[in-house]
Scaffold this motif. Sequence first.
Motif, PDB file in Angstrom:
ATOM      1  N   PRO A 185     -18.269 -42.244  -7.288  1.00  0.00           N
ATOM      2  CA  PRO A 185     -17.911 -41.136  -8.173  1.00  0.00           C
ATOM      3  C   PRO A 185     -18.539 -39.805  -7.759  1.00  0.00           C
ATOM      4  O   PRO A 185     -17.925 -38.753  -7.924  1.00  0.00           O
ATOM      5  N   GLY A 186     -19.736 -39.841  -7.187  1.00  0.00           N
ATOM      6  CA  GLY A 186     -20.348 -38.597  -6.730  1.00  0.00           C
ATOM      7  C   GLY A 186     -19.543 -37.955  -5.615  1.00  0.00           C
ATOM      8  O   GLY A 186     -19.296 -36.743  -5.618  1.00  0.00           O
ATOM      9  N   VAL A 187     -19.109 -38.761  -4.666  1.00  0.00           N
ATOM     10  CA  VAL A 187     -18.271 -38.248  -3.582  1.00  0.00           C
ATOM     11  C   VAL A 187     -16.919 -37.795  -4.136  1.00  0.00           C
ATOM     12  O   VAL A 187     -16.391 -36.745  -3.748  1.00  0.00           O
ATOM     13  N   GLY A 188     -16.369 -38.559  -5.060  1.00  0.00           N
ATOM     14  CA  GLY A 188     -15.071 -38.203  -5.644  1.00  0.00           C
ATOM     15  C   GLY A 188     -15.110 -36.882  -6.386  1.00  0.00           C
ATOM     16  O   GLY A 188     -14.190 -36.059  -6.254  1.00  0.00           O
ATOM     17  N   ILE A 189     -16.155 -36.645  -7.153  1.00  0.00           N
ATOM     18  CA  ILE A 189     -16.264 -35.382  -7.890  1.00  0.00           C
ATOM     19  C   ILE A 189     -16.419 -34.217  -6.917  1.00  0.00           C
ATOM     20  O   ILE A 189     -15.851 -33.145  -7.115  1.00  0.00           O
ATOM     21  N   GLY A 190     -17.180 -34.433  -5.854  1.00  0.00           N
ATOM     22  CA  GLY A 190     -17.317 -33.378  -4.855  1.00  0.00           C
ATOM     23  C   GLY A 190     -15.985 -33.018  -4.218  1.00  0.00           C
ATOM     24  O   GLY A 190     -15.677 -31.836  -4.014  1.00  0.00           O
ATOM     25  N   ILE A 191     -15.182 -34.005  -3.912  1.00  0.00           N
ATOM     26  CA  ILE A 191     -13.870 -33.747  -3.309  1.00  0.00           C
ATOM     27  C   ILE A 191     -12.949 -33.041  -4.302  1.00  0.00           C
ATOM     28  O   ILE A 191     -12.259 -32.072  -3.950  1.00  0.00           O
ATOM     29  N   VAL A 192     -12.949 -33.491  -5.554  1.00  0.00           N
ATOM     30  CA  VAL A 192     -12.072 -32.892  -6.569  1.00  0.00           C
ATOM     31  C   VAL A 192     -12.431 -31.427  -6.787  1.00  0.00           C
ATOM     32  O   VAL A 192     -11.562 -30.544  -6.799  1.00  0.00           O
ATOM     33  N   VAL A 193     -13.701 -31.138  -6.964  1.00  0.00           N
ATOM     34  CA  VAL A 193     -14.114 -29.756  -7.237  1.00  0.00           C
ATOM     35  C   VAL A 193     -13.888 -28.878  -6.008  1.00  0.00           C
ATOM     36  O   VAL A 193     -13.428 -27.735  -6.133  1.00  0.00           O
ATOM     37  N   ALA A 237     -13.059 -36.323 -15.158  1.00  0.00           N
ATOM     38  CA  ALA A 237     -13.210 -37.323 -16.221  1.00  0.00           C
ATOM     39  C   ALA A 237     -12.841 -38.712 -15.728  1.00  0.00           C
ATOM     40  O   ALA A 237     -13.547 -39.692 -16.019  1.00  0.00           O
ATOM     41  N   PHE A 238     -11.760 -38.815 -14.986  1.00  0.00           N
ATOM     42  CA  PHE A 238     -11.358 -40.125 -14.466  1.00  0.00           C
ATOM     43  C   PHE A 238     -12.363 -40.649 -13.445  1.00  0.00           C
ATOM     44  O   PHE A 238     -12.639 -41.852 -13.376  1.00  0.00           O
ATOM     45  N   THR A 239     -12.932 -39.760 -12.652  1.00  0.00           N
ATOM     46  CA  THR A 239     -13.914 -40.183 -11.665  1.00  0.00           C
ATOM     47  C   THR A 239     -15.208 -40.612 -12.344  1.00  0.00           C
ATOM     48  O   THR A 239     -15.852 -41.569 -11.919  1.00  0.00           O
ATOM     49  N   GLU A 240     -15.602 -39.928 -13.401  1.00  0.00           N
ATOM     50  CA  GLU A 240     -16.804 -40.321 -14.135  1.00  0.00           C
ATOM     51  C   GLU A 240     -16.624 -41.670 -14.822  1.00  0.00           C
ATOM     52  O   GLU A 240     -17.602 -42.373 -15.067  1.00  0.00           O
ATOM     53  N   ALA A 241     -15.387 -42.021 -15.146  1.00  0.00           N
ATOM     54  CA  ALA A 241     -15.142 -43.333 -15.747  1.00  0.00           C
ATOM     55  C   ALA A 241     -15.580 -44.443 -14.800  1.00  0.00           C
ATOM     56  O   ALA A 241     -16.070 -45.485 -15.236  1.00  0.00           O
ATOM     57  N   LEU A 242     -15.442 -44.214 -13.492  1.00  0.00           N
ATOM     58  CA  LEU A 242     -15.903 -45.209 -12.525  1.00  0.00           C
ATOM     59  C   LEU A 242     -17.417 -45.395 -12.604  1.00  0.00           C
ATOM     60  O   LEU A 242     -17.918 -46.511 -12.486  1.00  0.00           O
ATOM     61  N   ALA A 243     -18.153 -44.308 -12.798  1.00  0.00           N
ATOM     62  CA  ALA A 243     -19.602 -44.409 -12.927  1.00  0.00           C
ATOM     63  C   ALA A 243     -19.973 -45.164 -14.198  1.00  0.00           C
ATOM     64  O   ALA A 243     -20.923 -45.954 -14.212  1.00  0.00           O
ATOM     65  N   LEU A 244     -19.238 -44.946 -15.269  1.00  0.00           N
ATOM     66  CA  LEU A 244     -19.520 -45.668 -16.512  1.00  0.00           C
ATOM     67  C   LEU A 244     -19.224 -47.157 -16.366  1.00  0.00           C
ATOM     68  O   LEU A 244     -19.954 -47.995 -16.899  1.00  0.00           O
ATOM     69  N   ILE A 245     -18.162 -47.487 -15.643  1.00  0.00           N
ATOM     70  CA  ILE A 245     -17.871 -48.899 -15.390  1.00  0.00           C
ATOM     71  C   ILE A 245     -18.999 -49.521 -14.578  1.00  0.00           C
ATOM     72  O   ILE A 245     -19.429 -50.648 -14.839  1.00  0.00           O
TER      73      ILE A 245
END
Length: 86
Positions: free
Chosen positions: A33-41, A67-75
């Motif tokens: 999720p950290g990499v995913g948020i970096g790519i999205v932003v 929000a969808f990427t953070e859901a992966l961190a919560l899972i």
Amino acid sequence: MLEILAQTAPGEFLDGFKAIGAGLGYGLAAVGPGVGIGIVVGNAITAMARQPESAGMVRTTMFLGIAFTEALALIGFVVFVLLYFI
């Protein structure tokens, strides 16, 4: 080293390995999720720089992606809790 092993209770190794595994599992689950948020932003900023008139729509889409990427961190956190306490 063998003296320390002889002094441990029968279930202590299992508890220790469960804690180590759960910690590693959550740590590795947080990398994606950290990499995913970096790519999205990063892509959203690039899109806003290229077409400033569509910044509102891009920002909304960016927040949905975050929000969808953070859901992966919560899972990953839920899996951590399940592995550690069960």
